[in-house]
Enzyme design. Structure first.
Site, PDB file in Angstrom:
ATOM      1  N   GLY A 165     102.594  41.914  79.848  1.00 44.15           N
ATOM      2  CA  GLY A 165     102.329  43.230  79.248  1.00 44.15           C
ATOM      3  C   GLY A 165     100.854  43.590  79.381  1.00 44.15           C
ATOM      4  CB  SER A 201      94.521  44.436  78.296  1.00 43.90           C
ATOM      5  OG  SER A 201      93.490  44.046  77.424  1.00 43.90           O
ATOM      6  N   GLY A 261      99.760  42.802  72.645  1.00 40.25           N
ATOM      7  CA  GLY A 261     100.198  41.856  71.614  1.00 40.25           C
ATOM      8  C   GLY A 261     100.740  40.541  72.151  1.00 40.25           C
ATOM      9  CE  LYS A 262      99.083  39.766  78.057  1.00 39.66           C
ATOM     10  NZ  LYS A 262      98.395  41.023  77.655  1.00 39.66           N
ATOM     11  NE  ARG A 322      91.815  36.049  84.942  1.00 36.11           N
ATOM     12  CZ  ARG A 322      91.676  36.203  86.254  1.00 36.11           C
ATOM     13  NH1 ARG A 322      90.635  35.687  86.864  1.00 36.11           N
ATOM     14  NH2 ARG A 322      92.569  36.854  86.972  1.00 36.11           N
ATOM     15  CG  ASN A 378      95.011  34.094  86.874  1.00 37.77           C
ATOM     16  OD1 ASN A 378      94.527  33.057  86.444  1.00 37.77           O
ATOM     17  ND2 ASN A 378      95.447  35.057  86.075  1.00 37.77           N
ATOM     18  CB  SER A 398     101.780  38.349  84.893  1.00 35.82           C
ATOM     19  OG  SER A 398     102.415  38.449  83.640  1.00 35.82           O
ATOM     20  N   GLY A 427      89.229  47.795  88.384  1.00 38.06           N
ATOM     21  CA  GLY A 427      90.523  47.132  88.583  1.00 38.06           C
ATOM     22  C   GLY A 427      91.173  46.729  87.278  1.00 38.06           C
TER      23      GLY A 427
END
Lengths: 215, 215
Positions: free
Chosen positions: B37, B39, B42-43, B70, B87, B111, B167
Site C-alpha cells: 500500500g 506510504s 497504515g502498513k 533499507r 529491493n 511494493s 519518484g
C-alpha cells in the site's frame, strides 16, 4: 489508524513484539553460529548435524547455506572479491534478522576473507548485555587443504587445478583463517571426528553460554 | 566426516531438519503475509498489530519492514525502478526463508509495482499441497492517497509535492493496486478501522486456512 474523537490525525502505533518476548515463546536465545572453512572441509555436514541435534532438544534452528543462497537471494552475485564480500554481507544481514527473530541461525559459508567475517561479527556484537545479545559464534573448520582436495566430493578442486574455475579458495584465491574464534574444529592426530561429535562440541558451547536455556 | 573402516573418503551426510519438523516444534505453519500500500496507508501499524495479536495466541511471527531493511540488507539500494525491483526481490527471498523456517513472516512494503509482487508470489506458491505450502497472503491497504497525504506522519508527501523527493509513490511514481489479493483492507464509509480490527481480519483468514493450527 484509529479515530479518536473528531480527529483522524492521531495514530496509535501498536508496540511491536520484541526479541525477548519471542525468545520466551520458544524457550531459547537467538544467535548466529557462523561456520567458516575451505570447500570440502565439512561445513554443511556440521551445519546439518547441529541442526538435527538442536532439534532433538526441542530447539529451533535454521541453516543458511552459502551454496543454496546463491540460487536465491544471492543469485545475482559471482565470485569476484567484491561479489564475495557482498555475498557475505547479505548473509550476515539475514543471519542478524534470524537471530533477532529468536532463532539459532547456522550460517555455513566458505567466507574466506577475514574482513568480511569481521564485518558480520561487528553487526552482531558478542556481549553479555541482553540488549546486544546477538552472538556470532565463529566455528572454524580447520581441515587441511590436502584433505579437502583428496575428498573433492563436488569435483571442484580438480576443475580449479585444471584452471577451469578461477578464483577458487585455497587454490588461486586465499583463505584467511580466523585469528581468534570461539570454536576450532580440527582433525585430531589425523583421525576424522564424526559430525555428531563435532556438533556436540558446538551444542556444549551454546549450552554453557545459556543459549539453550528457557528464557 | 566420519571414518568408516579404513576409508576416509566415505562421508555421511546428516539429514537436515525439514520444514514440517520445524512447524511441529512451534505448532504453526510457515507462511508470508505481504502487506502492500501507499506510504502512510497504515502498513507498519497493521504489521505490528498483527505481530502482537499472533504473539498473544502463542504464535511466532516476524516483521520484515521495508524501511528498516533499507538500513541493513538493502542499504545499497535507492528508489529507481530497478532498485525498487531488487529491493522487493531480496525481501521476497528472505520472506521465503522465514516461511521455510516455520515462521509467519509479515512483510510490510509499499511494493508499488504489480510485477514485483507477482514475482514474490511466484516464489511462494499458494497451494494446498503441503510440499508447496508457502503462502503469500497479499494484504492490500486500500487507503486513498488523499488520506495518506493528509496524515503525512513522516512529512514525505510534503517533500514530494515540493519536488524535493523524486519518484515518490502516488505523486510522481505509480502505485499499481493488486488485481486480485487475499485480503483488502479499506475505510468503510469513511470511518477508520482500528489496527486491532484489521489485524483480526488477517488472523481470521490465517486461522481459516489452517496456518495457526497445531501441526
Amino acid at each position: 489508524m484509529s479515530s479518536l474523537g473528531n480527529s483522524n490525525n492521531i495514530f496509535w502505533q501498536e508496540c511491536p513484539v520484541g526479541k525477548l518476548e519471542r525468545q520466551k515463546l520458544i524457550n531459547q536465545k537467538g544467535c548466529v553460529v557462523w561456520i567458516t572453512g575451505l570447500s570440502g572441509s565439512g561445513k554443511s555436514t556440521l551445519a546439518f548435524a547441529l541442526n538435527r541435534q538442536l532439534y532433538s532438544r526441542g530447539k529451533l534452528s535454521y541453516v543458511l547455506d552459502g551454496d543454496n543462497l546463491r540460487h536465491g537471494l544471492n543469485k545475482d552475485l559471482g565470485f569476484s572479491a567484491e561479489d564475495r564480500t557482498e555475498n557475505i554481507r547479505r548473509v550476515g544481514e539475514v543471519a542478524k534478522l534470524f537471530a533477532d527473530a529468536g532463532m539459532i541461525c547456522i550460517a555455513s559459508l566458505i567466507s574466506p576473507y577475514r574482513k568480511d567475517r569481521d564485518a558480520c561479527r561487528a553487526k552482531l556484537p558478542d556481549s553479555n548485555f541482553i540488549e546486544a545479545s546477538f552472538l556470532t559464534k565463529a566455528v572454524f573448520m580447520n581441515t587441511p587443504l590436502s584433505l579437502c582436495e583428496s575428498r573433492d566430493a563436488k569435483g571442484l578442486y580438480k576443475l580449479a587445478r585444471a584452471g577451469k574455475i578461477k578464483g577458487f579458495t585455497g587454490i588461486d584465491d586465499p583463505y584467511e583463517p580466523p585469528l581468534q574464534c570461539e570454536i576450532e574444529l580440527q582433525q585430531i592426530d589425523g583421525i576424522c571426528r564424526t559430525p555428531t561429535a563435532m556438533s556436540e562440541q558446538v551444542v556444549s558451547y551454546l549450552e554453557e553460554k545459556g543459549y539453550l536455556e528457557d528464557q
